[in-house]
Design an enzyme around this catalytic site. Sequence first.
Site, short mmCIF file in Angstrom:
data_model
loop_
_atom_site.label_atom_id
_atom_site.label_comp_id
_atom_site.label_asym_id
_atom_site.label_seq_id
_atom_site.Cartn_x
_atom_site.Cartn_y
_atom_site.Cartn_z
N CYS A 69 58.74 11.37 -3.11
CA CYS A 69 57.50 10.97 -3.78
C CYS A 69 57.40 11.55 -5.19
O CYS A 69 57.17 10.83 -6.15
CB CYS A 69 56.30 11.40 -2.94
SG CYS A 69 54.73 11.17 -3.78
N CYS B 129 57.08 7.74 -5.87
CA CYS B 129 55.71 7.36 -6.25
C CYS B 129 55.29 7.87 -7.63
O CYS B 129 54.74 7.11 -8.43
CB CYS B 129 54.72 7.92 -5.24
SG CYS B 129 55.28 7.88 -3.54
N LYS C 283 57.41 6.62 -10.66
CA LYS C 283 57.17 5.16 -10.67
C LYS C 283 55.81 4.84 -11.31
O LYS C 283 55.71 3.97 -12.17
CB LYS C 283 57.23 4.65 -9.21
CG LYS C 283 57.01 3.16 -8.98
CD LYS C 283 55.57 2.75 -8.86
CE LYS C 283 54.74 3.49 -7.85
NZ LYS C 283 55.03 3.22 -6.45
N TYR D 247 58.27 -3.47 -1.60
CA TYR D 247 57.51 -2.64 -2.54
C TYR D 247 58.33 -2.31 -3.79
O TYR D 247 57.88 -2.50 -4.92
CB TYR D 247 57.19 -1.29 -1.90
CG TYR D 247 56.06 -1.22 -0.92
CD1 TYR D 247 54.80 -0.80 -1.35
CD2 TYR D 247 56.24 -1.48 0.42
CE1 TYR D 247 53.75 -0.65 -0.45
CE2 TYR D 247 55.20 -1.32 1.33
CZ TYR D 247 53.97 -0.91 0.89
OH TYR D 247 52.94 -0.76 1.78
N GLU E 68 57.67 -3.71 -7.52
CA GLU E 68 57.11 -2.78 -8.50
C GLU E 68 58.04 -2.62 -9.70
O GLU E 68 57.59 -2.65 -10.86
CB GLU E 68 56.86 -1.42 -7.84
CG GLU E 68 55.72 -1.47 -6.84
CD GLU E 68 55.37 -0.13 -6.21
OE1 GLU E 68 54.27 -0.02 -5.65
OE2 GLU E 68 56.20 0.80 -6.26
N HIS F 43 26.81 -3.63 -11.09
CA HIS F 43 26.98 -4.72 -12.05
C HIS F 43 27.12 -4.20 -13.47
O HIS F 43 26.41 -3.26 -13.82
CB HIS F 43 25.76 -5.65 -11.94
CG HIS F 43 25.88 -6.85 -12.81
ND1 HIS F 43 26.74 -7.89 -12.51
CD2 HIS F 43 25.25 -7.18 -13.96
CE1 HIS F 43 26.63 -8.81 -13.46
NE2 HIS F 43 25.74 -8.40 -14.34
N GLU G 119 31.95 -5.98 -7.46
CA GLU G 119 30.68 -6.47 -6.91
C GLU G 119 30.87 -7.75 -6.11
O GLU G 119 30.07 -8.08 -5.24
CB GLU G 119 29.63 -6.66 -8.01
CG GLU G 119 29.89 -7.79 -8.97
CD GLU G 119 28.84 -7.84 -10.09
OE1 GLU G 119 27.68 -8.12 -9.80
OE2 GLU G 119 29.22 -7.61 -11.26
P1 NDP Z 1 60.97 -2.63 1.89
O1 NDP Z 1 61.23 -2.50 3.34
O2 NDP Z 1 59.57 -2.67 1.41
O3 NDP Z 1 61.67 -3.93 1.35
C1 NDP Z 1 63.04 -4.16 1.54
C2 NDP Z 1 63.34 -5.53 0.99
O4 NDP Z 1 64.74 -5.75 0.97
C3 NDP Z 1 62.73 -6.63 1.83
O5 NDP Z 1 62.29 -7.63 0.95
C4 NDP Z 1 63.91 -7.09 2.68
O6 NDP Z 1 63.82 -8.43 3.06
C5 NDP Z 1 65.05 -6.93 1.70
N1 NDP Z 1 66.34 -6.71 2.35
C6 NDP Z 1 66.63 -5.87 3.36
N2 NDP Z 1 67.95 -5.93 3.66
C7 NDP Z 1 68.50 -6.83 2.82
C8 NDP Z 1 69.82 -7.32 2.65
N3 NDP Z 1 70.83 -6.89 3.40
N4 NDP Z 1 70.03 -8.24 1.69
C9 NDP Z 1 69.00 -8.69 0.93
N5 NDP Z 1 67.74 -8.25 1.04
C10 NDP Z 1 67.48 -7.33 1.98
O7 NDP Z 1 61.81 -1.46 1.22
P2 NDP Z 1 61.81 -0.86 -0.25
O8 NDP Z 1 63.21 -0.45 -0.49
O9 NDP Z 1 61.16 -1.79 -1.21
O10 NDP Z 1 60.88 0.41 -0.09
C11 NDP Z 1 61.11 1.37 0.93
C12 NDP Z 1 59.81 1.89 1.48
O11 NDP Z 1 59.23 2.78 0.57
C13 NDP Z 1 58.76 0.81 1.71
O12 NDP Z 1 58.85 0.25 2.98
C14 NDP Z 1 57.46 1.53 1.52
O13 NDP Z 1 56.99 1.95 2.77
C15 NDP Z 1 57.83 2.69 0.63
N6 NDP Z 1 57.28 2.48 -0.73
C16 NDP Z 1 55.93 2.46 -0.90
C17 NDP Z 1 55.39 2.25 -2.14
C18 NDP Z 1 53.91 2.22 -2.32
O14 NDP Z 1 53.20 2.70 -1.43
N7 NDP Z 1 53.39 1.66 -3.40
C19 NDP Z 1 56.23 2.05 -3.31
C20 NDP Z 1 57.63 2.05 -3.02
C21 NDP Z 1 58.12 2.26 -1.78
P3 NDP Z 1 62.98 -8.91 4.34
O15 NDP Z 1 61.55 -8.88 3.92
O16 NDP Z 1 63.47 -10.31 4.56
O17 NDP Z 1 63.32 -7.99 5.44
#
Ligand code: NDP
Length: 466
Positions: A45, A50, A53, A182, A186, A441, A446
Amino acid sequence: MSGNSYDYDLFVIGGGSGGVRAARRAAMLGKRVGIAEEYRFGGTCVIRGCVPKKLFVYASQFSEAHEDAAGYGWSFGERSFDWPTLIANKDREIERLENLYAANVAKTGAQIFNTRAVIEGPHEIRLQEEDRVVTADQILVAVGGRPNPHPGLPGAEHCITSEEAFHLKELPKSILILGGGYIAVEFANIFQGLDVDTTLVYRGKEILNGFDDDLRHELHQAMVEKGMTVRCQDTLVAVKQLPDGRMEAHCDSGEVRVVDQVMLAIGRKANTENLGCEAAGIALDTRGGIVVDEYSRTTAGNIWAIGDVTHRVQLTPVAIHEAMCFVETEFRGNPSKPDYTTIATAVFSQPEIGTVGLTEAEAAKAHDEIEIYKTSFRPMKNTLSGRSGRMLMKLIVDAASRKVVGAHILGADAGELGQVLGIALKAGVTKDQFDATMAVHPTAAEELVTMYEPTYRVRGGETITG
Ligand code: NDP
């Protein structure tokens, strides 16, 4: 051996948000605590997630703010952006926070070890830098995770992940990001805001799987309107490095894009490799995450695990909550299970998402009849600036109990609103209590208390309008 004959009552492996919170709480209860961190205190984080970022998000918002200012009478000289300045200032802030994290641990009397630690037995931990073994009555594993390096992708070694994105020597002119979660969303918005030619490639039908469909579609549209290329139902099949250092990204659809950088954001993997889990009888799931019971206890009775390494909900506040529950359970005689219901969350896209509770699709399955209150409007700030972006707000109400079971916002400061709505929904607020609340307001928020009539209802899976 009794608890007191060990070197420590608790040894924590990992100095991220979860580990640090557990170490501090236990030490404050008078427990003898040791904590080892192999890299930098603060964990994902603070060091490579976080916090940096969000600083990047702020940096990337100035391009729009600069454009918007003109409608309000401001004019500036030609705009320019210096990436090394952002990186240096960000690094300074992260170092400050890292020191603060370590100092706060030290203040509680917990002993800090700047070393990799591995488990050698049910009560034994090897401190690698010091080449010695310490013993502990209870062990807490809070080692987090790291980006999936996508070993199956030819040319994956040429790609960056979010880890490298925080330390690039130069800002790329163009980038292709793989993933639709995410991190992909982002970072795509960050790079776009920094005037980088940005392409997002996602294998699914729509970005941000698991979020409310309206937000997913609207955000996708907004990203395209900002000039980003978003390709759904496609993926990368190979990445080749060209002689000039640029990347040739080959998509499954046959499309080939030449970009400065390719970033992989396809989820994160638990850091359990060579941690010694087998030696202590800690079972792992098929993806390498540590299996825990509802109190965060592993299959080795005196060893616990919290945070991303357990593949539960990968969010900082969840890891911290799990740490507090662990200390309550083990050291205060008050068995406490982490509560995963109604977790508010934000996606720091531009526009931002703030969300809590059930999506419309989930609520339609969970309840016989739901009411949807939905509004989409141009925020006041966008009037004089001439910006086209709209704000979307959506409340989902269980018709039987009148409880608001989901609240979803897309627009400026949606993350901040999500936090406040999180309190209301956690308390079980009803739609009638929203209606009885006086508006503030003029604000965008609101609208949340002035949507008196449902936009439509969903009964038995069927949409009913009018
Ligand atoms: P996520 O699980 O959010 O997203 C992973 C993405 O990669 C999905 O779109 C998934 O597709 C895709 N994917 C997975 N495997 C493959 C593959 N082999 N080939 C192509 N695409 C693939 O993970 P992130 O890495 O974005 O983030 C990790 C975690 O960190 C998040 O789950 C979140 O909990 C946390 N995080 C939170 C944030 C916040 O609170 N603002 C900010 C950043 C991270 P599909 O949907 O089809 O499975």
